[in-house]
Design a protein around this motif. Structure first.
Motif, mmCIF file in Angstrom:
data_model
loop_
_atom_site.group_PDB
_atom_site.id
_atom_site.type_symbol
_atom_site.label_atom_id
_atom_site.label_comp_id
_atom_site.label_asym_id
_atom_site.label_seq_id
_atom_site.Cartn_x
_atom_site.Cartn_y
_atom_site.Cartn_z
ATOM 1 N N ASP A 27 3.869 7.658 7.258
ATOM 2 C CA ASP A 27 3.583 6.693 6.186
ATOM 3 C C ASP A 27 4.845 5.999 5.691
ATOM 4 N N TYR A 87 3.956 -0.090 6.507
ATOM 5 C CA TYR A 87 3.005 0.937 6.939
ATOM 6 C C TYR A 87 1.585 0.421 6.745
ATOM 7 N N GLY A 88 0.674 0.916 7.548
ATOM 8 C CA GLY A 88 -0.736 0.663 7.313
ATOM 9 C C GLY A 88 -1.315 -0.484 8.098
ATOM 10 N N TYR A 97 -3.836 0.643 -3.463
ATOM 11 C CA TYR A 97 -4.816 0.987 -2.448
ATOM 12 C C TYR A 97 -6.018 0.040 -2.519
ATOM 13 N N THR A 131 0.841 -1.190 0.000
ATOM 14 C CA THR A 131 0.000 0.000 0.000
ATOM 15 C C THR A 131 0.875 1.238 0.000
#
Length: 259
Positions: free
Chosen positions: A87, A64-65, A255, A46
């Motif tokens: 991020d 990240y995420g 995404y 992502t």
């Protein structure tokens, strides 16, 4: 009857637990790129994060995420972090991953902000420095905003872009940069990951013109979510290939959870 109801309930709970454990996160298919030492597998995750697998080693870039985005992937041998922003340096995601054996290659600004438990795993690279490890080389190159200014979101020298050499293939990871001279001057890049998200990095045309200057064999637009949504990666591909049809522009969905 009571036993049957209890058994049914227990089986239902087990089924839900099993499904939760085995359901993979939304993730696009990986690509494979040939090298002199076997395939390089490219797994988009992502935003600015990608997992590279090569020669039995796994490289996480800017994890990240949330750790769930990496479910089912091998634990990292190397983690590359480009910058201090959340991020890129995401302690919450790191805490949920099996990173105990990983070498973390980071700029000093990131090393200064790493949680204490990771500091012994960190190897600091400044712009222009190179590390040879695990059969690969990692070179740190500048990434910054133009015009240069002390209050820029990305100042020169703070973060790293990276060029990896994996089995004779040169892989460029732009990090958060604009169309800087150091990017334009790159030579022999086989695979490039190039950002384009305003107001933090480049717009689509800047990214395209930068890519046309250093002519990678393959380019993945990544890190293309900005304040006004997702950048027009189709326009990026059209601009690049209108000027140079030899550059393989690979559009992938970075995404998937948002779809």
């Amino acid at each position: 009857m009571k036993f049957t109801l209890l058994l049914t309930a227990a089986l239902a709970v087990f089924a839900l637990q099993t499904q939760a454990q085995t359901t993979a996160p939304p993730r696009v298919a990986s690509d494979q790129i040939a090298t002199k030492k076997g395939p390089l597998t490219v797994q988009p995750i992502t935003h600015g994060s990608v997992v590279l697998t090569w020669n039995g080693k796994t490289i996480y870039v800017d994890p990240y995420g949330g750790a769930e985005a990496y479910a089912g992937l091998a634990a990292p041998d190397v983690i590359l972090i480009t910058d201090i922003h959340g991020d890129h340096l995401d302690p919450k995601t790191l805490a949920g991953l099996s990173v105990g054996k990983a070498l973390m290659v980071v700029p000093k600004a990131v090393a200064d902000q790493l949680p204490a438990e990771y500091k012994t795993q960190a190897r600091i690279l400044g712009n222009g420095q190179k590390l040879d490890t695990l059969g690969m080389s990692v070179s740190a190159i500048p990434m910054y905003n133009l015009p240069e200014a002390a209050d820029a979101m990305h100042t020169k020298g703070r973060g790293n872009g990276y060029v990896l050499n994996l089995g004779g293939k040169n892989v460029y990871l732009s990090g958060d940069t604009e169309d800087i001279p150091e990017m334009r001057a790159l030579k022999g890049i086989d695979v490039a990951f190039v950002c384009m998200n305003l107001p933090y990095t480049m717009n689509v045309d800047q990214a395209a013109q930068g890519v046309l200057a250093f002519k990678p064999g393959i380019v993945y637009p990544y890190h293309y979510r900005g304040q006004n949504g997702l950048s027009d990666v189709d326009a990026f591909k059209k601009t690049v290939n209108a000027a140079n049809k030899k550059i393989d522009v690979r559009l992938r969905n970075w995404y998937p959870a948002a779809q």
